[in-house]
Design a protein around this motif. Structure first.
Motif, PDB file in Angstrom:
ATOM      1  N   LEU A   1       1.305  74.091 114.101  1.00 34.04           N
ATOM      2  CA  LEU A   1       1.840  73.462 112.883  1.00 34.04           C
ATOM      3  C   LEU A   1       0.854  72.417 112.370  1.00 34.04           C
ATOM      4  O   LEU A   1       0.024  71.909 113.126  1.00 34.04           O
ATOM      5  CB  LEU A   1       3.189  72.793 113.199  1.00 34.04           C
ATOM      6  N   PHE A   2       0.969  72.095 111.090  1.00 37.94           N
ATOM      7  CA  PHE A   2       0.176  70.991 110.529  1.00 37.94           C
ATOM      8  C   PHE A   2       0.856  69.685 110.944  1.00 37.94           C
ATOM      9  O   PHE A   2       2.010  69.438 110.578  1.00 37.94           O
ATOM     10  CB  PHE A   2       0.143  71.075 109.002  1.00 37.94           C
ATOM     11  N   ASP A   3       0.111  68.865 111.704  1.00 36.37           N
ATOM     12  CA  ASP A   3       0.708  67.616 112.217  1.00 36.37           C
ATOM     13  C   ASP A   3       1.136  66.667 111.103  1.00 36.37           C
ATOM     14  O   ASP A   3       2.076  65.894 111.265  1.00 36.37           O
ATOM     15  CB  ASP A   3      -0.307  66.891 113.122  1.00 36.37           C
ATOM     16  N   ALA A   4       0.414  66.713 109.986  1.00 34.98           N
ATOM     17  CA  ALA A   4       0.695  65.745 108.921  1.00 34.98           C
ATOM     18  C   ALA A   4       1.783  66.229 107.962  1.00 34.98           C
ATOM     19  O   ALA A   4       2.109  65.548 106.998  1.00 34.98           O
ATOM     20  CB  ALA A   4      -0.589  65.459 108.143  1.00 34.98           C
ATOM     21  N   ARG A   5       2.327  67.416 108.242  1.00 35.09           N
ATOM     22  CA  ARG A   5       3.393  67.924 107.369  1.00 35.09           C
ATOM     23  C   ARG A   5       4.717  67.903 108.115  1.00 35.09           C
ATOM     24  O   ARG A   5       4.758  68.176 109.318  1.00 35.09           O
ATOM     25  CB  ARG A   5       3.126  69.384 106.991  1.00 35.09           C
ATOM     26  N   THR A   6       5.790  67.636 107.391  1.00 32.69           N
ATOM     27  CA  THR A   6       7.123  67.695 108.011  1.00 32.69           C
ATOM     28  C   THR A   6       7.453  69.153 108.312  1.00 32.69           C
ATOM     29  O   THR A   6       6.776  70.073 107.835  1.00 32.69           O
ATOM     30  CB  THR A   6       8.175  67.150 107.036  1.00 32.69           C
ATOM     31  N   ALA A   7       8.535  69.347 109.080  1.00 29.63           N
ATOM     32  CA  ALA A   7       8.942  70.717 109.448  1.00 29.63           C
ATOM     33  C   ALA A   7       9.154  71.556 108.192  1.00 29.63           C
ATOM     34  O   ALA A   7       8.659  72.688 108.098  1.00 29.63           O
ATOM     35  CB  ALA A   7      10.222  70.659 110.280  1.00 29.63           C
TER      36      ALA A   7
ATOM     37  N   GLU B   1      10.489  73.101  94.230  1.00 28.29           N
ATOM     38  CA  GLU B   1      11.913  72.991  94.608  1.00 28.29           C
ATOM     39  C   GLU B   1      12.377  74.267  95.316  1.00 28.29           C
ATOM     40  O   GLU B   1      13.055  74.215  96.343  1.00 28.29           O
ATOM     41  CB  GLU B   1      12.825  72.783  93.374  1.00 28.29           C
ATOM     42  N   LYS B   2      11.986  75.410  94.744  1.00 29.07           N
ATOM     43  CA  LYS B   2      12.429  76.688  95.332  1.00 29.07           C
ATOM     44  C   LYS B   2      11.801  76.896  96.704  1.00 29.07           C
ATOM     45  O   LYS B   2      12.456  77.398  97.622  1.00 29.07           O
ATOM     46  CB  LYS B   2      12.081  77.854  94.407  1.00 29.07           C
ATOM     47  N   ARG B   3      10.537  76.480  96.831  1.00 28.02           N
ATOM     48  CA  ARG B   3       9.875  76.642  98.136  1.00 28.02           C
ATOM     49  C   ARG B   3      10.591  75.806  99.191  1.00 28.02           C
ATOM     50  O   ARG B   3      10.865  76.267 100.290  1.00 28.02           O
ATOM     51  CB  ARG B   3       8.406  76.197  98.056  1.00 28.02           C
ATOM     52  N   LEU B   4      10.893  74.562  98.824  1.00 21.54           N
ATOM     53  CA  LEU B   4      11.535  73.675  99.807  1.00 21.54           C
ATOM     54  C   LEU B   4      12.964  74.133 100.093  1.00 21.54           C
ATOM     55  O   LEU B   4      13.443  74.037 101.234  1.00 21.54           O
ATOM     56  CB  LEU B   4      11.506  72.223  99.312  1.00 21.54           C
ATOM     57  N   ALA B   5      13.637  74.674  99.067  1.00 22.40           N
ATOM     58  CA  ALA B   5      15.010  75.160  99.284  1.00 22.40           C
ATOM     59  C   ALA B   5      14.978  76.344 100.252  1.00 22.40           C
ATOM     60  O   ALA B   5      15.788  76.439 101.184  1.00 22.40           O
ATOM     61  CB  ALA B   5      15.626  75.578  97.953  1.00 22.40           C
ATOM     62  N   ARG B   6      14.028  77.242 100.057  1.00 28.13           N
ATOM     63  CA  ARG B   6      13.903  78.412 100.946  1.00 28.13           C
ATOM     64  C   ARG B   6      13.555  77.959 102.369  1.00 28.13           C
ATOM     65  O   ARG B   6      14.119  78.448 103.350  1.00 28.13           O
ATOM     66  CB  ARG B   6      12.802  79.334 100.392  1.00 28.13           C
ATOM     67  N   ALA B   7      12.643  76.994 102.481  1.00 31.43           N
ATOM     68  CA  ALA B   7      12.238  76.506 103.801  1.00 31.43           C
ATOM     69  C   ALA B   7      13.427  75.824 104.498  1.00 31.43           C
ATOM     70  O   ALA B   7      13.608  75.971 105.719  1.00 31.43           O
ATOM     71  CB  ALA B   7      11.061  75.542 103.660  1.00 31.43           C
ATOM     72  N   THR B   8      14.240  75.113 103.738  1.00 30.43           N
ATOM     73  CA  THR B   8      15.416  74.438 104.316  1.00 30.43           C
ATOM     74  C   THR B   8      16.399  75.475 104.855  1.00 30.43           C
ATOM     75  O   THR B   8      16.940  75.343 105.964  1.00 30.43           O
ATOM     76  CB  THR B   8      16.095  73.558 103.235  1.00 30.43           C
ATOM     77  N   GLU B   9      16.570  76.532 104.067  1.00 29.61           N
ATOM     78  CA  GLU B   9      17.449  77.639 104.476  1.00 29.61           C
ATOM     79  C   GLU B   9      16.948  78.265 105.788  1.00 29.61           C
ATOM     80  O   GLU B   9      17.723  78.535 106.706  1.00 29.61           O
ATOM     81  CB  GLU B   9      17.301  78.699 103.391  1.00 29.61           C
ATOM     82  N   LEU B  10      15.634  78.465 105.858  1.00 24.69           N
ATOM     83  CA  LEU B  10      15.053  79.104 107.057  1.00 24.69           C
ATOM     84  C   LEU B  10      15.174  78.194 108.274  1.00 24.69           C
ATOM     85  O   LEU B  10      15.424  78.662 109.385  1.00 24.69           O
ATOM     86  CB  LEU B  10      13.582  79.467 106.807  1.00 24.69           C
ATOM     87  N   LEU B  11      15.022  76.888 108.061  1.00 20.17           N
ATOM     88  CA  LEU B  11      15.178  75.968 109.195  1.00 20.17           C
ATOM     89  C   LEU B  11      16.614  76.030 109.708  1.00 20.17           C
ATOM     90  O   LEU B  11      16.868  75.955 110.910  1.00 20.17           O
ATOM     91  CB  LEU B  11      14.804  74.537 108.789  1.00 20.17           C
TER      92      LEU B  11
ATOM     93  N   LEU C   1      18.491  78.693 109.531  1.00 20.57           N
ATOM     94  CA  LEU C   1      18.576  79.989 110.213  1.00 20.57           C
ATOM     95  C   LEU C   1      18.070  79.904 111.656  1.00 20.57           C
ATOM     96  O   LEU C   1      18.611  80.543 112.553  1.00 20.57           O
ATOM     97  CB  LEU C   1      17.755  81.029 109.438  1.00 20.57           C
ATOM     98  N   VAL C   2      17.024  79.090 111.881  1.00 17.87           N
ATOM     99  CA  VAL C   2      16.478  79.001 113.243  1.00 17.87           C
ATOM    100  C   VAL C   2      17.101  77.853 114.045  1.00 17.87           C
ATOM    101  O   VAL C   2      16.597  77.465 115.093  1.00 17.87           O
ATOM    102  CB  VAL C   2      14.927  78.874 113.249  1.00 17.87           C
ATOM    103  N   GLY C   3      18.205  77.315 113.536  1.00 21.74           N
ATOM    104  CA  GLY C   3      18.950  76.297 114.289  1.00 21.74           C
ATOM    105  C   GLY C   3      18.364  74.906 114.207  1.00 21.74           C
ATOM    106  O   GLY C   3      18.591  74.082 115.083  1.00 21.74           O
ATOM    107  N   LEU C   4      17.605  74.617 113.135  1.00 20.45           N
ATOM    108  CA  LEU C   4      17.008  73.286 113.018  1.00 20.45           C
ATOM    109  C   LEU C   4      17.514  72.547 111.779  1.00 20.45           C
ATOM    110  O   LEU C   4      16.771  71.766 111.172  1.00 20.45           O
ATOM    111  CB  LEU C   4      15.476  73.387 112.986  1.00 20.45           C
ATOM    112  N   LYS C   5      18.767  72.786 111.409  1.00 19.67           N
ATOM    113  CA  LYS C   5      19.348  72.045 110.285  1.00 19.67           C
ATOM    114  C   LYS C   5      19.310  70.565 110.637  1.00 19.67           C
ATOM    115  O   LYS C   5      19.657  70.191 111.758  1.00 19.67           O
ATOM    116  CB  LYS C   5      20.794  72.507 110.090  1.00 19.67           C
ATOM    117  N   GLY C   6      18.852  69.756 109.728  1.00 23.04           N
ATOM    118  CA  GLY C   6      18.788  68.311 109.981  1.00 23.04           C
ATOM    119  C   GLY C   6      17.403  67.863 110.418  1.00 23.04           C
ATOM    120  O   GLY C   6      17.101  66.673 110.427  1.00 23.04           O
ATOM    121  N   ALA C   7      16.545  68.827 110.804  1.00 24.30           N
ATOM    122  CA  ALA C   7      15.204  68.436 111.288  1.00 24.30           C
ATOM    123  C   ALA C   7      14.143  68.621 110.197  1.00 24.30           C
ATOM    124  O   ALA C   7      12.949  68.584 110.492  1.00 24.30           O
ATOM    125  CB  ALA C   7      14.839  69.270 112.517  1.00 24.30           C
ATOM    126  N   GLU C   8      14.584  68.781 108.957  1.00 22.12           N
ATOM    127  CA  GLU C   8      13.634  69.087 107.871  1.00 22.12           C
ATOM    128  C   GLU C   8      12.515  68.054 107.787  1.00 22.12           C
ATOM    129  O   GLU C   8      11.356  68.379 107.553  1.00 22.12           O
ATOM    130  CB  GLU C   8      14.349  69.135 106.502  1.00 22.12           C
TER     131      GLU C   8
END
Ligand code: ATP
Length: 334
Positions: free
Chosen positions: A93-99, A115-125, A127-134
């Motif tokens: 992962l990129f250390d300087a970027r958030t999840a 906005e759409k990219r971040l919304a999709r990434a939030t959805e995927l997080l 999906l992998v059980g990392l809601k809240g760790a964005e």
């Protein structure tokens, strides 16, 4: 469906030639998880590089859903590559970027708005059980969590296929179990076809529907996990090893027999039958019973007493439904 057809790869440096892959053919049906196992030097990395088209195969074809990737170039090749999600041993992962920004990264060239990219990434997080760790940075995540972010990132471009190269080799046992469960969940929910390269038999046992053994660049065994175990070949010993032998190794004149039973045959009274045929108790020298790919497998090593017709017992136990072999070099008492 992933189809690899007569794939070969030869490396040439000076007058030295290495045939790293020789005529590898493989078909993984939709939504199946297939494992590729093999020792160091067997050709696993070369296969991954050919599958991701980072290396050009010397001959043969590779297709996903009927599209031959080896025939593509330029933007078509780029688009086809995006249909393969990649998961590596280390999430990188990129250390300087958030999840969430790590997951959104592959979408930056997709033309989607921020906005759409971040919304999709939030959805995927989620999906992998990392809601809240964005908003967490990689340094704030455990190894297993980082790998979850890596899997979410691999899914960002909506791939048809997930290629996992040693996905759990760097993880502790509990993170390994979580990540394997996640890969299964993702397959179940999204219907992805998954290829897993691994040297860990536990990954094959808990994750894979089917498996191939790669040896010196060639696939020497392949099939559903149950079929491969039942075939009593090299993978059987690796997937269901006999535990260390008992304190009483074979005594002079005794004959060792290995009994392999799969599925309902596990419940059959092989030892009792062998004892009946022998006319005396047949001791068990080692044994194991395991659940693999949803089915049961048992392995036993028994000692047939001296003076008893071991060949007859062998064929009778086979008639009952076991695979029975005489081990090549059983442990004998000093
Ligand atoms: N770029 C290269 N040039 C020449 N030979 C190579 C090259 N890459 C791999 N090989 C050779 O091809 C064979 C297969 O190597 P490969 O790295 O694919 O095996 P592997 O199964 O991935 O091993 P490991 O688990 O140790 O990574 C080996 O004999 C290796 O030396």
């Amino acid at each position: 469906m992933i189809t690899v057809s007569h794939l070969s790869k030869e490396f040439v440096s000076g007058d030295r030639r290495v045939q790293a892959l020789k005529d590898v053919s493989l078909a993984v049906p939709d939504a199946q998880i297939h494992g590729i196992v093999g020792q160091s030097g067997a050709g696993k990395s070369t296969l991954v590089r050919c599958l991701t088209l980072l290396d050009t195969p010397s001959s043969g074809t590779l297709s996903i859903d009927g599209q031959d990737l080896t025939a593509l170039s330029g933007t078509d090749l780029q688009a086809a590559r995006r249909r393969i999600g990649l998961v590596f041993q280390h999430a990188n992962l990129f250390d300087a970027r958030t999840a969430v920004r790590n997951v959104a990264y592959p979408l930056e060239i997709s033309g989607l708005s921020r906005e759409k990219r971040l919304a999709r990434a939030t959805e995927l997080l989620e999906l992998v059980g990392l809601k809240g760790a964005e908003g967490a940075y990689p340094s704030q995540l455990s190894g297993g969590q980082k790998q979850r972010v890596g899997i979410a990132r691999a899914l960002a471009a909506d791939p048809k296929v997930l290629l996992c190269d040693e996905p759990t080799s760097a993880l502790d046992p509990s993170s390994t179990a979580e990540v394997l469960q996640l890969i299964r969940d993702v397959r179940d929910r999204l219907g992805l076809t998954v290829l897993v390269i691994t040297h860990e038999m536990s990954v094959v046992k808990t994750l894979c529907d089917s498996v191939s053994l790669l040896q010196n660049g060639t696939i020497v065994e392949s099939g559903s996990v149950e079929e491969v175990v039942a075939s009593n070949g090299a993978l059987t010993q690796q997937l269901v090893p006999l535990p260390p032998l008992s304190a009483t190794p074979l005594r002079s004149g005794e004959t060792a027999l290995d009994i392999l039973a799969v599925g309902d045959a596990v419940d059959l009274p092989f030892v009792a039958e062998a004892s009946r045929l022998a006319g005396s108790d047949v001791p068990v020298m080692a044994g194991s019973i395991e659940r693999i790919a949803g089915g049961r497998v048992s392995r036993l090593r028994v000692a047939i007493p001296a003076g008893v017709d071991a060949d007859h017992i062998q064929s009778e136990l086979r008639r009952m439904g076991a695979t029975v072999t005489a081990p090549v070099s059983p442990e004998v008492a000093a």
